[in-house]
Design a protein around this motif. Structure first.
Motif, short mmCIF file in Angstrom:
data_model
loop_
_atom_site.label_atom_id
_atom_site.label_comp_id
_atom_site.label_asym_id
_atom_site.label_seq_id
_atom_site.Cartn_x
_atom_site.Cartn_y
_atom_site.Cartn_z
N MET A 121 0.83 -1.21 0.00
CA MET A 121 0.00 0.00 0.00
C MET A 121 0.87 1.26 0.00
O MET A 121 0.54 2.24 -0.66
CB MET A 121 -0.97 -0.02 1.18
CG MET A 121 -2.10 -1.02 0.96
SD MET A 121 -3.47 -0.88 2.11
CE MET A 121 -2.78 -1.62 3.56
N GLU A 122 2.00 1.23 0.73
CA GLU A 122 2.93 2.37 0.71
C GLU A 122 3.47 2.63 -0.68
O GLU A 122 3.67 3.77 -1.09
CB GLU A 122 4.12 2.09 1.65
CG GLU A 122 4.00 2.70 3.00
CD GLU A 122 5.22 2.38 3.85
OE1 GLU A 122 6.35 2.42 3.34
OE2 GLU A 122 5.01 2.09 5.04
N ALA A 123 3.75 1.55 -1.41
CA ALA A 123 4.25 1.69 -2.79
C ALA A 123 3.16 2.24 -3.71
O ALA A 123 3.45 2.67 -4.82
CB ALA A 123 4.75 0.34 -3.30
N GLY A 124 1.90 2.19 -3.24
CA GLY A 124 0.79 2.69 -4.05
C GLY A 124 0.28 1.67 -5.04
O GLY A 124 -0.46 2.01 -5.96
N TRP A 125 0.64 0.41 -4.87
CA TRP A 125 0.24 -0.63 -5.82
C TRP A 125 -1.03 -1.36 -5.40
O TRP A 125 -1.67 -1.99 -6.23
CB TRP A 125 1.36 -1.65 -5.99
CG TRP A 125 2.59 -1.08 -6.60
CD1 TRP A 125 2.72 0.08 -7.30
CD2 TRP A 125 3.90 -1.65 -6.56
NE1 TRP A 125 4.02 0.27 -7.70
CE2 TRP A 125 4.76 -0.78 -7.25
CE3 TRP A 125 4.42 -2.79 -6.00
CZ2 TRP A 125 6.11 -1.03 -7.42
CZ3 TRP A 125 5.77 -3.05 -6.16
CH2 TRP A 125 6.61 -2.18 -6.86
N VAL A 126 -1.36 -1.31 -4.12
CA VAL A 126 -2.52 -2.02 -3.59
C VAL A 126 -3.33 -1.05 -2.75
O VAL A 126 -2.77 -0.18 -2.08
CB VAL A 126 -2.05 -3.23 -2.73
CG1 VAL A 126 -3.22 -3.87 -2.00
CG2 VAL A 126 -1.35 -4.26 -3.59
N ARG A 127 -4.65 -1.21 -2.79
CA ARG A 127 -5.54 -0.37 -2.00
C ARG A 127 -6.68 -1.22 -1.45
O ARG A 127 -7.03 -2.25 -2.04
CB ARG A 127 -6.11 0.76 -2.84
CG ARG A 127 -7.01 0.23 -3.95
CD ARG A 127 -7.69 1.33 -4.74
NE ARG A 127 -8.38 0.80 -5.89
CZ ARG A 127 -9.50 0.10 -5.87
NH1 ARG A 127 -10.10 -0.16 -4.74
NH2 ARG A 127 -10.05 -0.35 -6.99
N PRO A 128 -7.27 -0.80 -0.32
CA PRO A 128 -8.49 -1.47 0.14
C PRO A 128 -9.60 -1.20 -0.87
O PRO A 128 -9.69 -0.10 -1.42
CB PRO A 128 -8.80 -0.79 1.48
CG PRO A 128 -7.53 -0.13 1.89
CD PRO A 128 -6.80 0.20 0.62
N SER A 129 -10.43 -2.20 -1.13
CA SER A 129 -11.47 -2.02 -2.15
C SER A 129 -12.85 -2.42 -1.64
O SER A 129 -13.66 -2.94 -2.39
CB SER A 129 -11.13 -2.80 -3.42
OG SER A 129 -11.21 -4.18 -3.16
N GLY A 130 -13.09 -2.20 -0.36
CA GLY A 130 -14.41 -2.52 0.18
C GLY A 130 -14.34 -3.71 1.11
O GLY A 130 -13.26 -4.18 1.47
N ARG A 131 -15.52 -4.19 1.47
CA ARG A 131 -15.60 -5.33 2.38
C ARG A 131 -16.44 -6.43 1.74
O ARG A 131 -17.42 -6.15 1.06
CB ARG A 131 -16.21 -4.90 3.71
CG ARG A 131 -15.31 -3.91 4.44
CD ARG A 131 -15.75 -3.74 5.88
NE ARG A 131 -14.81 -2.91 6.62
CZ ARG A 131 -13.74 -3.37 7.26
NH1 ARG A 131 -13.47 -4.65 7.26
NH2 ARG A 131 -12.94 -2.55 7.90
N ARG A 132 -16.03 -7.66 1.96
CA ARG A 132 -16.76 -8.83 1.45
C ARG A 132 -18.03 -8.98 2.29
O ARG A 132 -18.00 -8.84 3.50
CB ARG A 132 -15.88 -10.07 1.54
CG ARG A 132 -16.52 -11.33 1.11
CD ARG A 132 -16.24 -11.86 -0.27
NE ARG A 132 -14.86 -11.92 -0.68
CZ ARG A 132 -14.50 -11.59 -1.92
NH1 ARG A 132 -15.36 -11.18 -2.79
NH2 ARG A 132 -13.24 -11.68 -2.28
N GLU A 133 -19.15 -9.26 1.64
CA GLU A 133 -20.43 -9.40 2.33
C GLU A 133 -20.59 -10.82 2.88
O GLU A 133 -21.42 -11.60 2.42
CB GLU A 133 -21.59 -9.07 1.37
CG GLU A 133 -21.63 -7.61 0.94
CD GLU A 133 -21.87 -6.67 2.11
OE1 GLU A 133 -22.59 -7.03 3.06
OE2 GLU A 133 -21.32 -5.54 2.07
N VAL A 134 -19.77 -11.14 3.86
CA VAL A 134 -19.81 -12.41 4.58
C VAL A 134 -19.65 -12.08 6.06
O VAL A 134 -19.28 -10.96 6.42
CB VAL A 134 -18.70 -13.38 4.11
CG1 VAL A 134 -18.87 -13.75 2.65
CG2 VAL A 134 -17.31 -12.79 4.34
N PRO A 135 -19.93 -13.04 6.95
CA PRO A 135 -19.75 -12.75 8.38
C PRO A 135 -18.34 -12.24 8.67
O PRO A 135 -17.34 -12.75 8.15
CB PRO A 135 -19.97 -14.12 9.04
CG PRO A 135 -20.89 -14.82 8.10
CD PRO A 135 -20.48 -14.37 6.73
#
Length: 192
Positions: A121-135
């Motif tokens: 994430m620091e490198a800017g290559w990955v980001r959070p993209s929401g949450r999975r709709e499971v428990p």
């Protein structure tokens, strides 16, 4: 050579002044008109020049021609090498996105440290993209436009396939041997 029309000039000015790559909708919001035709014209006009117009993902920007980039570097880049865990995690996210931490761990077969995702994430290559709709609603991760730009990809469809990786010799020979053994065992079972 005919002078460029006003829309082409406006798109050119907007892209030069923009702090980050712009989508078609963003450009259209400023300029209006046939933005696709203007971008095609600019792409042709700048082909082979010191600055080129490129599309990364769904966004457009000007960048220094790759063969001239070395001339503009003032500081020596210190290459940061990703750990094997980082490379594996990035590959899993790129090929399976959006993916949760648990899914990454299931594919890798080992737990990943929080630091691995932090580095990506620091490198800017990955980001959070929401949450999975499971428990538990785990956080999902996806790649970013910076990932595409860094690796010179127009989209994720440009990632190499299994055959490309085999041809390049990037697959572990032990894995290939195990795959061949598994296929041979399956053939023996089928013939019985």
């Amino acid at each position: 050579m005919t002078p460029p029309d006003d829309i082409v000039r406006a798109v050119e000015a907007l892209l030069f002044a923009a702090a980050e790559p712009l989508s078609l909708d963003s450009i259209r919001a400023y300029v209006g008109g046939d933005v696709r035709a203007a971008l095609a014209q600019l792409e042709a006009d700048y082909a082979g020049r010191g600055v080129t117009l490129v599309q990364r993902g769904e966004r457009w920007h000007f960048q220094t021609a790759p063969d001239l980039a070395h001339l503009l570097r003032r500081d020596r880049d210190e290459p940061r090498r990703l750990s094997r865990a980082g490379v594996e995690t990035l590959a899993i996210i790129a090929y399976h996105e959006p993916v949760t931490r648990a899914e990454i761990e299931a594919i890798r077969g080992v737990q990943i440290s929080k630091g691995t995702l932090d580095v990506l994430m620091e490198a800017g290559w990955v980001r959070p993209s929401g949450r999975r709709e499971v428990p538990g609603r785990p956080l999902m991760y996806a790649t970013t436009p910076a990932f595409l730009a860094h690796f010179g990809l127009a989209s994720r469809r440009d990632l190499p396939g299994l055959e490309d990786l085999r041809a390049a010799g990037l697959l572990d020979p032990v894995d290939l041997t195990q795959d061949d053994t598994a296929l041979a065992v399956e053939k023996d079972v089928d013939t019985d």
